[in-house]
Scaffold this motif. Structure first.
Motif, short mmCIF file in Angstrom:
data_model
loop_
_atom_site.label_atom_id
_atom_site.label_comp_id
_atom_site.label_asym_id
_atom_site.label_seq_id
_atom_site.Cartn_x
_atom_site.Cartn_y
_atom_site.Cartn_z
N ALA A 63 -7.89 33.55 14.29
CA ALA A 63 -6.32 33.60 13.82
C ALA A 63 -6.12 33.04 12.23
O ALA A 63 -6.91 32.21 11.71
CB ALA A 63 -5.94 32.30 14.72
N LYS A 64 -5.08 33.61 11.83
CA LYS A 64 -4.76 33.61 10.43
C LYS A 64 -3.80 32.56 10.45
O LYS A 64 -3.13 32.35 11.27
CB LYS A 64 -4.18 34.98 9.80
CG LYS A 64 -4.95 36.07 9.72
CD LYS A 64 -4.25 37.22 9.19
CE LYS A 64 -5.28 38.60 9.25
NZ LYS A 64 -4.33 39.71 8.42
N LYS A 65 -3.92 31.75 9.30
CA LYS A 65 -2.93 30.23 9.09
C LYS A 65 -1.75 30.97 8.43
O LYS A 65 -1.91 31.97 7.63
CB LYS A 65 -3.85 29.34 8.42
CG LYS A 65 -4.86 28.72 9.24
CD LYS A 65 -5.71 27.59 8.61
CE LYS A 65 -6.51 28.18 7.29
NZ LYS A 65 -7.36 27.20 6.62
N PRO A 66 -0.68 30.26 8.46
CA PRO A 66 0.51 30.55 7.73
C PRO A 66 0.12 30.34 6.30
O PRO A 66 -0.84 29.56 5.90
CB PRO A 66 1.58 29.71 8.19
CG PRO A 66 0.89 28.59 9.16
CD PRO A 66 -0.36 29.23 9.52
N GLU A 67 1.08 30.88 5.35
CA GLU A 67 0.62 30.65 3.93
C GLU A 67 0.80 29.36 3.75
O GLU A 67 -0.24 28.91 2.44
CB GLU A 67 1.97 31.45 3.29
CG GLU A 67 1.72 31.60 1.64
CD GLU A 67 3.08 32.36 0.99
OE1 GLU A 67 2.91 32.37 -0.17
OE2 GLU A 67 3.82 32.75 1.72
N LEU A 68 1.53 28.30 3.97
CA LEU A 68 1.55 26.99 3.65
C LEU A 68 0.16 26.22 3.98
O LEU A 68 -0.53 25.66 3.22
CB LEU A 68 2.69 26.37 4.29
CG LEU A 68 2.73 24.63 4.03
CD1 LEU A 68 2.84 24.42 2.41
CD2 LEU A 68 3.89 24.11 4.71
N LEU A 69 -0.25 26.50 4.90
CA LEU A 69 -1.62 25.81 5.32
C LEU A 69 -2.75 26.56 4.66
O LEU A 69 -3.65 25.81 4.29
CB LEU A 69 -1.98 26.07 6.82
CG LEU A 69 -1.35 25.04 7.84
CD1 LEU A 69 0.32 25.08 7.72
CD2 LEU A 69 -1.72 25.15 9.44
N GLU A 70 -2.69 27.83 4.36
CA GLU A 70 -3.72 28.50 3.49
C GLU A 70 -3.50 27.94 2.04
O GLU A 70 -4.71 27.76 1.41
CB GLU A 70 -3.37 30.06 3.34
CG GLU A 70 -3.84 30.72 4.62
CD GLU A 70 -5.39 30.92 4.64
OE1 GLU A 70 -6.00 30.75 4.11
OE2 GLU A 70 -5.80 31.63 5.91
N SER A 71 -2.42 27.61 1.32
CA SER A 71 -2.26 27.02 0.21
C SER A 71 -2.99 25.65 -0.16
O SER A 71 -3.44 25.42 -0.94
CB SER A 71 -0.76 26.76 -0.13
OG SER A 71 -0.25 25.60 0.55
#
Length: 361
Positions: free
Chosen positions: A322-330
């Protein structure tokens, strides 16, 4: 940055029943009397009944999506975790509950110890969720994780000044540290993890050092600690990651400002890793709709449901695909504590004793 629209979590202090009326696929609150409303109805092969201590709208949306895809109704009873565990014990074989959902590894361990769950068997679930995020006896399955990190003022603290949970007891943080009360399950499980990893004596020394560095007596939840950093009450706080996401994507501009003013630091990357807690789901011992319950666990751990949950509640998905939202990826990848979540429940009582002994209110 563009973020998914926030779905705000909400708390329910009393037990509610949310059923699916008629042929509608939308959960609706039952307005009947307490005895009638607090008991989910059964309809063989057409529904699944949940007792949950997760009070998030994102979960309701996932249940609706499951119903739309499968035609299986989802009936929900909400309450506090310990209350629901006691209810399941009291109801025994007569319970209508098929699934128990909660936050905190210690609570999941407690549910297992109270013999209200049974193993769930599914190759799909095993594929969706890594072994370290499932109970060793398959009595519960992880749904989402959240890391207990150090939030810091971007204006007053350089990330290079931060390192470990243990360092938070040093003199340089005197009068600068914010954290919620010892009644928080998040703090109890954090201290329980230290008991498991470092022993009771060091865990007590740590708790005492934290109390000595309080910027104020514990007050409010994790979001309140972040707001206190922004207000200048303290410079650093111990809090869960998903609250940062909720603040950053709030409809309240002031909360967005708070999120913008704080940084996220994952401690203990050079030692035993950052403490991570878990939300999980278990099949009840006396489930009447076992097949439907298993299907719902499979769906909730699927890539689709995991991405939806993470994008709207800012928890880390348990499904590695599952892909994480941009904030969590950051925030990047980080090293997690490696321990059996059962130990959080085993050490909970001792953790509370230490909090009381060290005057952590």
């Amino acid at each position: 940055m563009n973020f998914s629209k926030l779905i705000k979590p909400f708390l329910v202090s009393t037990v509610l029943t949310i059923g699916l009326a008629g042929c509608s696929s939308t959960n609706q609150t039952d307005s009947k009397g307490e005895d009638e409303a607090s008991k989910p109805k059964t309809n063989e092969n057409q529904e699944v009944n949940i007792y949950t201590a997760r009070h998030y709208e994102v979960d309701e949306e996932i249940y609706k999506k499951f119903t739309e895809e499968t035609g299986i109704k989802v009936n929900v009873v909400k309450g506090e975790a310990e209350e629901l565990i006691e209810r399941l014990k009291r109801e025994g074989a007569s319970t209508e509950a098929d699934l128990f959902v909660t936050v905190d590894g210690g609570v999941l361990a407690n549910a297992k110890q109270n013999d209200i769950l049974q193993p769930v068997s599914s190759d799909i679930i095993n594929k969706n969720v890594p072994e370290n995020l499932r109970d060793v006896d398959n009595q519960w399955v992880g749904l989402a994780t959240r890391a207990r990190i150090i939030a810091y003022s971007k204006d007053r603290v350089a990330p290079e000044e931060l390192s470990t949970y243990e360092d938070l007891t040093s003199e340089k943080w005197k009068g600068k540290l914010l954290v919620r009360s010892s009644t928080s399950l998040y703090n109890q499980s954090l201290l329980a993890s230290f008991i498991e990893l470092n022993g009771e004596e060091k865990a007590e020394q740590w708790a005492k050092g934290i109390v000595n560095n309080f910027a104020r007596q514990p007050d409010g939840g994790d979001r309140d600690q972040a707001k206190a950093i922004a207000a200048g009450t303290g410079d650093i706080a111990i809090m869960n990651t998903y609250y940062v996401g909720l603040l950053a994507n709030s409809e309240d501009p002031e909360e967005v400002k708070v999120a913008d003013s704080i940084g996220v630091f994952f401690p203990n990357q050079e030692t035993n890793g950052t403490h991570v807690n878990i939300s999980g789901i278990g099949l009840t011992k006396h489930s009447k709709n076992k097949e439907n319950a298993t299907k719902l666990i499979e769906y909730m751990t699927s890539v689709e449901a995991q991405e939806f949950m993470s994008a709207n509640n800012y928890e880390f998905p348990v499904n590695p695909n599952a892909k994480k939202p941009e904030l969590l990826e950051s925030w990047g990848d980080f090293k997690m504590q490696e321990l059996n979540f059962d130990t959080l429940g085993e050490h909970n009582k001792k953790a509370i004793e230490i909090f009381n002994k060290t005057d952590w209110k």
